[in-house]
Design a protein around this motif. Sequence first.
Motif, short mmCIF file in Angstrom:
data_model
loop_
_atom_site.label_atom_id
_atom_site.label_comp_id
_atom_site.label_asym_id
_atom_site.label_seq_id
_atom_site.Cartn_x
_atom_site.Cartn_y
_atom_site.Cartn_z
N GLU A 1 0.81 -1.23 0.10
CA GLU A 1 0.03 0.12 -0.03
C GLU A 1 0.84 1.33 0.00
O GLU A 1 0.48 2.47 -0.17
N THR A 2 2.19 1.05 0.07
CA THR A 2 3.06 2.41 -0.08
C THR A 2 3.52 2.49 -1.33
O THR A 2 4.17 3.50 -1.84
N SER A 3 3.16 1.64 -2.39
CA SER A 3 3.72 1.74 -3.66
C SER A 3 3.07 2.79 -4.39
O SER A 3 1.58 2.70 -4.23
N PRO A 4 3.73 3.53 -5.63
CA PRO A 4 2.94 4.35 -6.32
C PRO A 4 1.72 3.59 -7.06
O PRO A 4 0.66 4.21 -7.53
N ILE A 5 1.77 2.24 -7.47
CA ILE A 5 1.02 1.53 -8.14
C ILE A 5 -0.30 1.16 -7.38
O ILE A 5 -1.44 1.52 -7.77
N TYR A 6 -0.31 1.19 -6.02
CA TYR A 6 -1.28 1.26 -5.20
C TYR A 6 -2.00 2.34 -5.37
O TYR A 6 -3.24 2.69 -5.66
N ARG A 7 -1.32 3.49 -5.18
CA ARG A 7 -2.07 4.96 -5.31
C ARG A 7 -2.85 5.05 -6.56
O ARG A 7 -3.95 5.59 -6.67
#
Length: 372
Positions: A26-32
């Motif tokens: 959830e810290t990944s830019p992909i999650y965002r």
Amino acid sequence: MQGKVDRLQLMELFKPEEVIVERGSETSPIYRNLVRALPDVPFHMAKGDTLFRGAISGVRFAAAKRKLYLTKYNGEFFKKCPGSEGQVCCNYFVINFASNCPMDCSYCYLQDYLANNPELRVFSNVDDLIAEADRTLSRHRGDFFRIGTGEITDSLALEPYTGMVREIIPYFAEQPNVLLELKTKSDCVDSLLDLDPKERVVAAWSMNPQTVIDADECGTASLGQRLSAAYRCQEAGYRLGFHFDPIIEYQGWEADYREMIDQTFATIDWRRLAWVSLGVLRDTPALKRTMRSRFPKTQLLTGEQVLCPDGKLRYFQPLRVAMYRKMAYWIRRAAPTVKIYLCMETREVWEQVFGYAPACEKELGNQMAPAI
Ligand code: SF4
């Protein structure tokens, strides 16, 4: 062409039923990006590796394509393309940023290759991917790397949600010794168009006549949509690639393929092409069994094929040579000096089609290097 582009419909976009996020991702830019792009899709957090693996076990192949898993990849991102034994290799490297594909072609080898882990997965640790690529590219500045991202997924079909390619293009665009190829059967190019690829990124399409797309490439963009997307990428400064693969032999194939080639070169500027590849239909006995059960109506199982030393089934060699010669002739009429190579073919076939075969894989790889 621009007027035509404006009027063309975009392909119907796949939308996952659910997104399952492995703890830590959830810290990944992909999650965002996923959260922003899929506001009405439920997200579920998996509380740990065990639960995550448990949640995905036993999922059937078609059902597996409908849920999206965001997970960290713990293996090596950067690999040499395995090629095929006894065939001329084109010295290609692959970066796998996702696994499996939301589209569903009847002949897709992933049906077998990923039979035991068919989940539609996107890898969240994009920083690790870039760091790993950088270690190799900066250590070997004297070598040229052709890198693809579409070995076990489609490079762009999930891009409207993941924004993965948009995250990695700025890094690869700055590298002097690389061409990054984004190979797709989708038209999902919107997120690429305002980036500067600096001649380092090739937007590439797998191409087939509309008859084949309708019959055997479920959920993909139409031929017109692929060409429209290619045109938009060309206008945005991307180099282009086309893979006429798999070429299918059927009653009337010549007219369909010739027309598709004419349409392709009437739409795009061939001087922006980095390369064109040709490959006939190939499968394995195991894949044929899967195709028979998943796509009982496909006509691809009816043609005669022979088992080759690499374990793949192909059309008889004289037929393959005749098909490649025709394809190369139609392409060369429109694009006289474009680089054409054969995918997974023997030296003998190369020699019969082009009058030569590359001395080694590096020679063929270097032929694809940009003249800049
Ligand atoms: S687009 Fe490519 S990866 Fe996706 S199903 Fe078709 S062949 Fe397989």
